[in-house]
Design a protein around this motif. Structure first.
Motif, PDB file in Angstrom:
ATOM      1  N   ASP A   1      56.702  28.314 -18.020  1.00  8.81           N
ATOM      2  CA  ASP A   1      56.430  29.722 -18.337  1.00  8.81           C
ATOM      3  C   ASP A   1      57.632  30.206 -19.145  1.00  8.81           C
ATOM      4  O   ASP A   1      58.739  30.312 -18.624  1.00  8.81           O
ATOM      5  CB  ASP A   1      56.270  30.491 -17.026  1.00  8.81           C
ATOM      6  CG  ASP A   1      56.144  31.998 -17.232  1.00  8.81           C
ATOM      7  OD1 ASP A   1      56.061  32.454 -18.388  1.00  8.81           O
ATOM      8  OD2 ASP A   1      56.138  32.713 -16.211  1.00  8.81           O
ATOM      9  N   THR A   2      57.395  30.489 -20.435  1.00  3.83           N
ATOM     10  CA  THR A   2      58.502  30.735 -21.365  1.00  3.83           C
ATOM     11  C   THR A   2      58.576  32.208 -21.745  1.00  3.83           C
ATOM     12  O   THR A   2      57.668  32.748 -22.347  1.00  3.83           O
ATOM     13  CB  THR A   2      58.306  29.909 -22.649  1.00  3.83           C
ATOM     14  OG1 THR A   2      57.100  30.329 -23.316  1.00  3.83           O
ATOM     15  CG2 THR A   2      58.195  28.417 -22.324  1.00  3.83           C
ATOM     16  N   ASP A   7      61.902  44.845 -21.018  1.00  4.08           N
ATOM     17  CA  ASP A   7      61.111  44.252 -19.942  1.00  4.08           C
ATOM     18  C   ASP A   7      61.763  44.504 -18.591  1.00  4.08           C
ATOM     19  O   ASP A   7      62.984  44.428 -18.465  1.00  4.08           O
ATOM     20  CB  ASP A   7      61.006  42.730 -20.117  1.00  4.08           C
ATOM     21  CG  ASP A   7      59.937  42.344 -21.115  1.00  4.08           C
ATOM     22  OD1 ASP A   7      58.791  42.789 -20.947  1.00  4.08           O
ATOM     23  OD2 ASP A   7      60.245  41.616 -22.065  1.00  4.08           O
ATOM     24  N   PRO A  40      53.435  38.133 -18.516  1.00  2.00           N
ATOM     25  CA  PRO A  40      53.648  37.500 -17.222  1.00  2.00           C
ATOM     26  C   PRO A  40      52.386  36.729 -16.835  1.00  2.00           C
ATOM     27  O   PRO A  40      51.275  37.208 -17.062  1.00  2.00           O
ATOM     28  CB  PRO A  40      53.865  38.689 -16.283  1.00  2.00           C
ATOM     29  CG  PRO A  40      54.242  39.843 -17.163  1.00  2.00           C
ATOM     30  CD  PRO A  40      53.538  39.601 -18.458  1.00  2.00           C
ATOM     31  N   LYS A  62      47.294  40.632 -26.151  1.00  2.00           N
ATOM     32  CA  LYS A  62      47.963  41.497 -25.188  1.00  2.00           C
ATOM     33  C   LYS A  62      47.030  42.673 -24.856  1.00  2.00           C
ATOM     34  O   LYS A  62      46.460  43.288 -25.742  1.00  2.00           O
ATOM     35  CB  LYS A  62      49.282  42.015 -25.758  1.00  2.00           C
ATOM     36  CG  LYS A  62      50.312  40.902 -25.912  1.00  2.00           C
ATOM     37  CD  LYS A  62      51.705  41.447 -26.168  1.00  2.00           C
ATOM     38  CE  LYS A  62      52.763  40.388 -25.949  1.00  2.00           C
ATOM     39  NZ  LYS A  62      52.830  39.375 -26.990  1.00  2.00           N
ATOM     40  N   ARG A 121      56.502  45.106 -19.617  1.00  2.00           N
ATOM     41  CA  ARG A 121      57.303  46.095 -20.327  1.00  2.00           C
ATOM     42  C   ARG A 121      57.688  47.221 -19.392  1.00  2.00           C
ATOM     43  O   ARG A 121      56.902  47.619 -18.540  1.00  2.00           O
ATOM     44  CB  ARG A 121      56.494  46.666 -21.505  1.00  2.00           C
ATOM     45  CG  ARG A 121      55.996  45.620 -22.478  1.00  2.00           C
ATOM     46  CD  ARG A 121      57.084  44.959 -23.231  1.00  2.00           C
ATOM     47  NE  ARG A 121      57.913  45.940 -23.950  1.00  2.00           N
ATOM     48  CZ  ARG A 121      58.896  45.583 -24.775  1.00  2.00           C
ATOM     49  NH1 ARG A 121      59.179  44.304 -24.974  1.00  2.00           N
ATOM     50  NH2 ARG A 121      59.586  46.489 -25.399  1.00  2.00           N
ATOM     51  N   GLN A 171      60.690  36.849 -27.172  1.00  2.00           N
ATOM     52  CA  GLN A 171      60.128  37.945 -27.960  1.00  2.00           C
ATOM     53  C   GLN A 171      60.223  37.623 -29.446  1.00  2.00           C
ATOM     54  O   GLN A 171      61.019  36.763 -29.841  1.00  2.00           O
ATOM     55  CB  GLN A 171      60.938  39.232 -27.744  1.00  2.00           C
ATOM     56  CG  GLN A 171      61.133  39.627 -26.309  1.00  2.00           C
ATOM     57  CD  GLN A 171      62.009  40.866 -26.191  1.00  2.00           C
ATOM     58  OE1 GLN A 171      63.149  40.891 -26.649  1.00  2.00           O
ATOM     59  NE2 GLN A 171      61.477  41.904 -25.562  1.00  2.00           N
ATOM     60  N   THR A 172      59.466  38.358 -30.251  1.00  2.00           N
ATOM     61  CA  THR A 172      59.617  38.258 -31.706  1.00  2.00           C
ATOM     62  C   THR A 172      61.101  38.395 -32.064  1.00  2.00           C
ATOM     63  O   THR A 172      61.627  37.674 -32.909  1.00  2.00           O
ATOM     64  CB  THR A 172      58.825  39.391 -32.393  1.00  2.00           C
ATOM     65  OG1 THR A 172      57.463  39.300 -31.972  1.00  2.00           O
ATOM     66  CG2 THR A 172      58.892  39.271 -33.911  1.00  2.00           C
ATOM     67  N   GLY A 225      53.671  34.937 -23.622  1.00  2.00           N
ATOM     68  CA  GLY A 225      53.045  36.153 -24.135  1.00  2.00           C
ATOM     69  C   GLY A 225      53.019  37.296 -23.150  1.00  2.00           C
ATOM     70  O   GLY A 225      53.117  38.449 -23.529  1.00  2.00           O
TER      71      GLY A 225
HETATM   72  C1  7RM Z   1      56.596  35.399 -27.688  1.00  2.00           C
HETATM   73  C2  7RM Z   1      56.026  36.784 -27.661  1.00  2.00           C
HETATM   74  C3  7RM Z   1      57.232  39.949 -26.399  1.00  2.00           C
HETATM   75  C4  7RM Z   1      56.905  40.538 -25.045  1.00  2.00           C
HETATM   76  C5  7RM Z   1      58.058  40.479 -24.071  1.00  2.00           C
HETATM   77  C6  7RM Z   1      57.327  40.474 -22.746  1.00  2.00           C
HETATM   78  C7  7RM Z   1      56.094  39.656 -23.024  1.00  2.00           C
HETATM   79  C8  7RM Z   1      56.340  37.196 -23.511  1.00  2.00           C
HETATM   80  C9  7RM Z   1      56.478  36.370 -21.495  1.00  2.00           C
HETATM   81  C10 7RM Z   1      56.381  37.771 -21.404  1.00  2.00           C
HETATM   82  C11 7RM Z   1      56.495  37.641 -19.098  1.00  2.00           C
HETATM   83  C12 7RM Z   1      56.570  35.616 -20.280  1.00  2.00           C
HETATM   84  N1  7RM Z   1      56.618  37.687 -28.486  1.00  2.00           N
HETATM   85  N2  7RM Z   1      56.288  38.246 -22.671  1.00  2.00           N
HETATM   86  N3  7RM Z   1      56.444  36.051 -22.812  1.00  2.00           N
HETATM   87  N4  7RM Z   1      56.389  38.399 -20.212  1.00  2.00           N
HETATM   88  N5  7RM Z   1      56.583  36.304 -19.114  1.00  2.00           N
HETATM   89  N6  7RM Z   1      56.644  34.277 -20.264  1.00  2.00           N
HETATM   90  O1  7RM Z   1      55.105  37.052 -26.921  1.00  2.00           O
HETATM   91  O2  7RM Z   1      57.200  39.909 -29.390  1.00  2.00           O
HETATM   92  O3  7RM Z   1      54.851  39.324 -29.173  1.00  2.00           O
HETATM   93  O4  7RM Z   1      56.077  39.883 -27.219  1.00  2.00           O
HETATM   94  O5  7RM Z   1      55.867  39.778 -24.427  1.00  2.00           O
HETATM   95  O6  7RM Z   1      56.950  41.771 -22.406  1.00  2.00           O
HETATM   96  O7  7RM Z   1      58.909  41.584 -24.238  1.00  2.00           O
HETATM   97  S1  7RM Z   1      56.170  39.237 -28.631  1.00  2.00           S
END
Ligand code: 7RM
Length: 651
Positions: free
Chosen positions: A413-414, A501, A391, A610, A516, A417-418, A389
C-alpha cells in the motif's frame, strides 16, 4: 479459504510477514537500506543516483536546500530519455519488450527498447522540425497508446517539458492548462477507445484551442480512424511526419534541475496547480522506488500498473520508473469491463503478469462484480500486488490479497502524491510485516512525521502528516506561482511539508493514512475521519463501497451522511441501513453512527477514481451542485439526489 475465515483473520488483526519464498528472492530482505539511509540520507540518495542512472557529467553537489526550494544533484547532467531507452539498447537489450500493449478492441503491439529508441528519436526530430526548442512546453492529450510514452520521451530527449492532460478531461480543462503552460505544440489523437466508443479527443482539442494563443502546431495520431476536422497548416498527422523523420537524434545534455514536466492537479481553489518536476532527482526517486517497492527483477517480471499515464501514477510508474529500470510492462488502453468484467484478468493471464499495481476504487469494484471473474483466469504468475490513490480499507486489502493474489502475494500500500513525484510511505515487500489498511513506514531516507494542530510531533496517535526533509522527487514549485507553493505546502507547520492528509501512528509505529484533512468531520466535538466510518461500513460483506461526508447539522455541528452501494445480489432495505448504522456505532462509538444512509447504485468519482465527496456534501446539505465537469459519469449525481430525498433520516 472461505469468506468466513477471512473475516476471522481480520477480526484477529492479523499481520502478514513477508512469505519465506518471497523474502529469499527479494532485492531487499533486511533493514540494510534503512540503516544506510539513516547513517547519511543525502549520501544514500547520491549513491542511488549514481547506481541507478547514467550521468553525462557526475555531480558534486548532492543537495542545496534553501527551504522550501531544493536543488538535487545541481551540477550533474543527464538525459531522461537516454536513461530510459538508449542505455538499455547499448547494453544489448534492444530486443527486450518495454511494453506489451493491448487496445480495447483487442489489437495488440509489442514495443521493444530498440523500437522505442527508433520512435522516440524520430519523434524528437519531428518536434524539432515543428520549431520546438529546449525549454518550450509541449501539451499532450492522448489515449493510452504507445505513442503517448513515445511523445513524453521525445520531449525529454530534446529538453522540452511536457504537460500531459488526461484524455478524460474536458476541452475547458485542456484549454486552461495550455494557457497556463503557454504550450507551443499539442500532441493528440483522433480519438481513443473506451467502453466500445471512440472518445473524441481531436474534436475536444480543437474546442480547447479556441481562446489559446500559443499553440503553433497540432500533431494527430490516427487511432480510431474516424473522420476528424483538420486545420490546414496547423494540424499534422503523426504517421506522415514520422515517415519523413530521421531516426537519429542525440539526446540533449540536461541539467539535473531542468524542468522535465508539468502536471496539473486540483487544489482547494478552482485553478489547478502546475506541479513542476525536474530531471535528475525525479528520475532517481522513481527508479529507486520502482525497483525496491515492487522488488523488480527486470529479466523475469512482467509489471503492470493499471493507472492512466495522464495521472502522476502513470508518469512515474508506467513511464519513467519502469523504463529507467529496463522493465517489461503491460499497457491497456480501455475499460476494465469491456468486453467483459474479466478483461484485466484475461490480460494478466495472457502476458503472465507478475506485479500488479492498481487503486482501491478498482479493487472495490472488482469485489462488487464478484470472484467468478478473476477465478476464470490463471493468475498464478502474480507474486506482488500494489495499491495507490486512497486509503485501502482492510476488507478490500484482504480481498485483493486472497482473490487476486491467491493468498501468496504481499500487498504494498503506497502513499504518495503528485507533489511528491514518487512513493514515500510504503512497505518493502521482502522486509516489512504488513497490516491490512496501513501503508506501514516511510521508505529509507524519507522523513515523515505526524504533528498536532500546533505542529508538535505526535509519537503515537492521530494528526497531520508532514515531511521533514527534502527528497529528490519533490515538486520544485507550482508553475508561475512560487508564493502559492510556499503558502500551500510550507506555511502550515514551520520547516515541514504539509501533505494535507490525516494520519495515525499505532502502537507499533505503523502509519495509517486517514484521507485528506479536509475530509475530517467534527461530530459534537468528536473528530471522526470519513475514512474510518467508510472503512467500518465496508467491513460488512454486503457493502461494496461507501462514501461518507460531514453535513452541517444544527445540533451536532456536523452529521454523518453515508452513501452506500451494496454487492451484486444484496437488497438495499431500510433494515440493512439500520443494521449498518448500529454496526458503525459499535465499531467507532455512538458519535460515529451515520445519521443517514443513502443507498445508491454508484458513487460520483473523478476520472482518476477518487470519490468526489464535495458533491456528496452538496447533495447532503441540499445545495446546488458546484462544478461537476471532472466527474467520470455526471448522471450518477442525479440518481443520488433522487435517492437522498427518499432516504429515511434518523437522529
Ligand atoms: C499517487 C496519487 C494524492 C492523495 C494523497 C492521499 C491520497 C494516495 C494513498 C492515499 C492513503 C494511500 N497522487 N492517497 N495514495 N491515501 N493511502 N496509499 O494518488 O496527487 O492524485 O493524490 O491521494 O490523500 O494526498 S494524487
Amino acid at each position: 479459504m472461505t469468506e468466513a475465515t477471512i473475516e476471522a483473520y481480520y477480526l484477529e488483526d492479523r499481520t502478514f510477514p513477508p512469505p519465506d519464498d518471497f523474502r529469499k528472492q527479494a532485492l531487499a530482505s533486511d533493514d540494510s537500506l534503512y540503516k544506510e539511509a539513516e547513517a547519511d540520507w543525502q549520501g544514500f540518495w547520491a549513491h542511488q543516483a549514481r547506481e541507478l542512472l547514467t550521468w553525462f557529467d557526475d555531480f558534486e553537489s548532492v543537495l542545496e536546500w534553501d527551504l522550501p526550494f531544493a536543488k538535487w544533484f545541481q551540477d550533474g547532467t543527464l538525459n531522461v530519455s537516454y536513461n530510459c531507452v538508449d542505455r538499455h539498447v547499448e547494453a544489448g537489450r534492444g530486443d527486450k519488450v518495454a511494453y506489451y500493449w493491448e487496445g480495447e478492441p483487442g489489437d495488440t503491439r509489442e514495443v521493444t527498447y530498440a523500437d522505442l529508441l527508433d520512435e522516440v528519436s524520430r519523434f524528437a526530430n519531428v518536434l524539432k522540425s515543428l520549431g520546438v526548442q529546449r525549454g518550450d512546453r509541449v501539451a499532450i492529450y492522448m489515449p493510452m497508446i504507445p505513442e503517448l510514452p513515445v511523445a513524453m520521451l521525445a520531449c525529454a530527449r530534446i529538453g522540452a517539458p511536457h504537460s500531459v492532460v488526461f484524455g478524460g478531461f474536458s476541452a475547458d480543462a485542456l484549454r486552461g492548462r495550455i494557457i497556463d503552460a503557454e504550450a507551443k505544440v499539442l500532441i493528440t489523437a483522433d480519438g481513443g477507445w473506451r467502453r466500445g466508443a471512440a472518445v473524441p479527443l481531436k474534436v475536444n482539442a480543437d474546442d480547447a484551442l479556441e481562446g489559446t494563443e500559443t499553440i503553433e502546431h497540432v500533431v494527430v495520431v490516427r487511432r480510431t480512424e474516424e473522420d476528424v476536422p483538420f486545420t490546414e497548416g496547423r494540424d499534422r498527422w503523426w504517421h506522415e511526419l514520422m515517415q519523413e523523420a530521421d531516426a537519429d537524434c542525440a539526446p540533449e545534455r540536461m541539467g539535473a534541475e531542468d524542468l522535465l514536466y508539468l502536471l496539473y492537479t486540483s487544489g482547494t481553489t478552482a485553478k489547478p496547480k502546475g506541479i513542476m518536476h525536474t530531471t535528475g532527482g525525479y528520475l532517481t526517486h522513481v527508479a529507486f522506488t520502482h525497483k525496491y517497492v515492487f522488488d523488480l527483477h527486470p529479466d523475469t517480471d512482467v509489471y503492470w500498473c493499471a493507472a492512466d499515464i495522464g495521472w502522476v501514477t502513470g508518469h512515474s510508474y508506467i513511464v519513467y520508473g519502469p523504463l529507467a529500470n529496463g522493465a517489461t510492462s503491460v499497457i491497456y488502453e480501455g475499460s476494465p469491463d469491456t468486453p467483459g468484467k474479466d478483461r484485466l484478468w484475461a490480460i494478466a493471464e495472457k502476458y503472465g503478469v507478475t506485479i500488479l499495481y492498481t487503486a482501491p476504487t478498482a479493487i472495490r469494484t472488482f469485489m462488487k462484480w464478484g470472484t467468478e471473474f478473476p477465478e476464470s483466469h490463471d493468475l498464478s504468475k502474480l507474486r506482488l500486488l500494489g495499491s495507490v490513490g486512497e486509503p485501502i480499507n482492510p476488507e478490500a486489502w484482504v480481498w485483493y490479497w486472497q482473490h487476486i493474489g491467491g493468498g501468496r502475494c504481499p500487498v504494498v500500500d503506497t502513499w504518495w502524491q503528485t507533489e511528491t513525484g514518487g512513493i514515500m510511505i510504503s512497505p518493502l515487500p521482502g522486509v516489512t510485516t504488513l497490516k491490512p489498511g496501513s501503508a506501514t513506514f516511510p521508505l529509507p531516507a524519507i522523513g515523515a512525521e505526524v504533528v498536532d494542530d500546533n505542529g508538535n510531533k505526535v509519537e503515537r496517535g492521530g494528526g497531520y502528516l508532514t515531511l521533514t526533509r527534502p527528497w529528490p522527487g519533490m515538486l520544485r514549485g507550482i508553475y508561475g506561482d512560487p508564493e502559492r507553493y510556499k503558502e500551500t505546502y510550507w506555511s502550515r507547520f514551520e520547516g515541514r511539508y504539509f501533505a494535507g492528509d490525516g494520519c495515525k501512528i499505532d502502537d507499533d509505529g505503523y502509519f495509517w493514512l486517514l484521507g485528506r484533512v479536509d475530509d475530517v468531520m467534527n461530530i459534537s466535538g468528536h473528530r471522526v475521519s470519513t475514512t474510518e466510518v467508510e472503512s467500518s461500513l465496508v467491513d460488512d460483506s454486503r457493502v461494496a463501497e461507501a462514501a461518507v461526508v460531514g453535513a452541517k447539522d444544527e445540533t451536532t455541528g456536523q452529521a454523518i451522511i453515508a452513501y452506500v452501494t451494496v454487492r451484486g445480489n444484496v437488497e438495499a432495505t431500510d433494515g440493512l441501513g439500520e443494521e449498518l448504522r448500529e454496526s458503525v456505532a459499535k465499531k467507532i462509538g455512538k458519535f460515529g453512527r451515520p445519521k443517514t444512509i443513502i443507498f445508491t447504485d454508484d458513487l460520483p468519482k473523478t476520472r482518476s477514481g477518487k470519490i468526489m465527496r464535495r458533491l456528496l456534501k452538496d447533495v447532503a446539505e441540499g445545495r446546488d451542485l458546484g462544478d461537476t465537469t471532472t466527474l467520470a459519469d455526471p448522471a450518477v449525481v442525479d440518481e443520488i439526489k433522487r435517492r437522498a430525498e427518499q432516504s429515511p433520516q434518523e437522529d
